[in-house]
Design a protein around this motif. Structure first.
Motif, PDB file in Angstrom:
ATOM      1  N   TRP A 192       0.821  -1.207   0.000  1.00  0.00           N
ATOM      2  CA  TRP A 192       0.000   0.000   0.000  1.00  0.00           C
ATOM      3  C   TRP A 192       0.857   1.258   0.000  1.00  0.00           C
ATOM      4  N   GLU A 193       0.420   2.239  -0.792  1.00  0.00           N
ATOM      5  CA  GLU A 193       0.942   3.589  -0.655  1.00  0.00           C
ATOM      6  C   GLU A 193       0.071   4.322   0.362  1.00  0.00           C
ATOM      7  N   TRP A 194       0.694   5.121   1.203  1.00  0.00           N
ATOM      8  CA  TRP A 194      -0.016   5.717   2.333  1.00  0.00           C
ATOM      9  C   TRP A 194      -0.110   7.237   2.202  1.00  0.00           C
ATOM     10  N   GLU A 195      -1.246   7.759   2.657  1.00  0.00           N
ATOM     11  CA  GLU A 195      -1.402   9.207   2.734  1.00  0.00           C
ATOM     12  C   GLU A 195      -0.574   9.744   3.914  1.00  0.00           C
ATOM     13  N   LYS A 201      -3.628   4.690   0.554  1.00  0.00           N
ATOM     14  CA  LYS A 201      -3.977   5.432  -0.651  1.00  0.00           C
ATOM     15  C   LYS A 201      -4.363   4.491  -1.788  1.00  0.00           C
ATOM     16  N   LYS A 204      -0.112  -0.886  -4.755  1.00  0.00           N
ATOM     17  CA  LYS A 204       0.862  -0.745  -5.838  1.00  0.00           C
ATOM     18  C   LYS A 204       1.628  -2.044  -6.023  1.00  0.00           C
ATOM     19  N   TYR A 206       4.880  -4.130  -7.093  1.00  0.00           N
ATOM     20  CA  TYR A 206       6.313  -3.847  -7.089  1.00  0.00           C
ATOM     21  C   TYR A 206       7.126  -4.802  -7.951  1.00  0.00           C
TER      22      TYR A 206
END
Length: 337
Positions: A192-195, A201, A204, A206
């Motif tokens: 996860w991409e984080w806010e 967010k 993703k 990899y």
């Protein structure tokens, strides 16, 4: 790049197999006709009573080194040469050709010569007589024939209330690893991409890890291949791979408990350039075309060491371990001791 603090171990319980085995393999014992001659004429042990038939192990460590380099799909079990023990095992289910018996004989011959030279060198350094008669050893080795190698098929089962047999603790992880590679198993990596406030967010991807086997002294080992590459701020590239080490275990204090397949995840960093170290040998992984290999065959493993040039000169070269160099020379030329 992955970090060590996020890598975890896991243990998988092996379910008992009632009728259908987990796999089959071909097992070899060290030919006792060889062992008897070696004990009687070459690797003798001093005894107080000449009639005492005390049985001791043979120095097969160099043989194991040669097999790891030239026949990496053949597993080495017992390395003492004792009767009734599984010496070599071969998983024929992976589709690879059966190991060449002539090459196995050459590996035994070369390995025993290297072991004998090492014993004599150690004795000389200690000021003692050389214990091994090399001419007698050559005479014994000349009698080793491929027809002396006997093998038999075995089925591997997980008993409901028992444990694996000695050799199967090494064989089972390799059966599992071979099957994973043969099936084209792969791992999709995502996160996860984080806010800034800590809420997720988006997910993703990899990358994807595909796997090859490598020679391992215990259990089985897989590495992700081709390697990943981490690029530092100064644009230096660092190749690396995930590793999976599989071992079959059970609880020593409770042999009736479940057999477990332990999986340990790790990272291996690969050399970015030639490695020159005059004080110690280095390990190189080999993957070259071979009539005894297939797409599921593991990387072989061999040692290299720095051989200095003439006295006072800076020149030198990296050379293979003695047993590998000797075996290649003998086998490619057809020379027999």
């Amino acid at each position: 790049m992955a970090t060590y603090d996020r890598l975890q171990r896991m243990s998988l319980i092996l379910k008992p197999t009632e009728n259908e085995p987990l796999g089959t393999y071909r097992a070899y014992e060290f030919p006792q006709v060889w062992a008897r001659e070696l004990h009687k004429r070459v690797f003798r042990r001093d005894r107080r009573n000449d009639e005492d038939e005390e049985w001791h192990g043979l120095p097969l460590w160099a043989v194991t080194t040669g097999i790891a380099a030239l026949l990496p799909h053949v597993l080495v079990g017992d390395s003492s040469g004792r009767q009734g023990k599984v010496w070599l095992a071969w998983n024929h289910q992976d589709g690879s050709p059966q190991p060449d018996p002539d090459l196995i004989v050459e590996l035994v011959r070369s390995g025993l010569v290297v072991a004998a030279l090492a014993k004599n060198e150690k004795a000389r350094l200690r000021g003692r007589p050389e214990p091994i008669d090399l001419a007698e050893l050559a005479s014994v080795l000349d009698g080793f024939k491929a027809v002396d190698l006997c093998s038999y098929l075995r089925e591997l089962h997980v008993a409901k209330d028992g444990v694996l047999r000695d050799a199967e603790y090494r064989i089972l992880p390799n059966l599992v690893a071979t099957q994973l590679v043969a099936d084209g198993w792969q791992v999709e990596h995502s996160g996860w991409e984080w806010e800034s406030d800590g809420t997720p967010k988006e997910l993703k991807a990899y990358g994807t890890s595909r796997w090859r086997r490598v020679v391992s002294d215990e259990g089985a080992e897989l590495i992700s291949w081709p390697p990943y590459v981490y690029e530092s701020k100064n644009k230096t590239a660092y190749p690396w791979s995930y590793t999976l080490r599989l071992t079959a275990q059970n609880h020593a204090l409770d042999p009736r408990s479940n057999n477990l397949l332990h999986v340990r995840v790790g990272i291996r960093r690969w050399a970015r350039s030639n490695v020159w170290d005059g004080k110690r040998a280095i390990t190189a992984y080999l993957f070259t075309p071979s009539p005894w290999a297939s797409t599921t065959s593991p990387f072989g493993r061999a040692r290299m060491k720095w051989q200095p040039g003439p006295h006072g000169k800076k020149e030198g070269k990296m050379v293979w371990d003695d047993v590998l160099a000797d075996t290649l020379a003998r086998y490619t030329s057809g020379h027999v001791p």
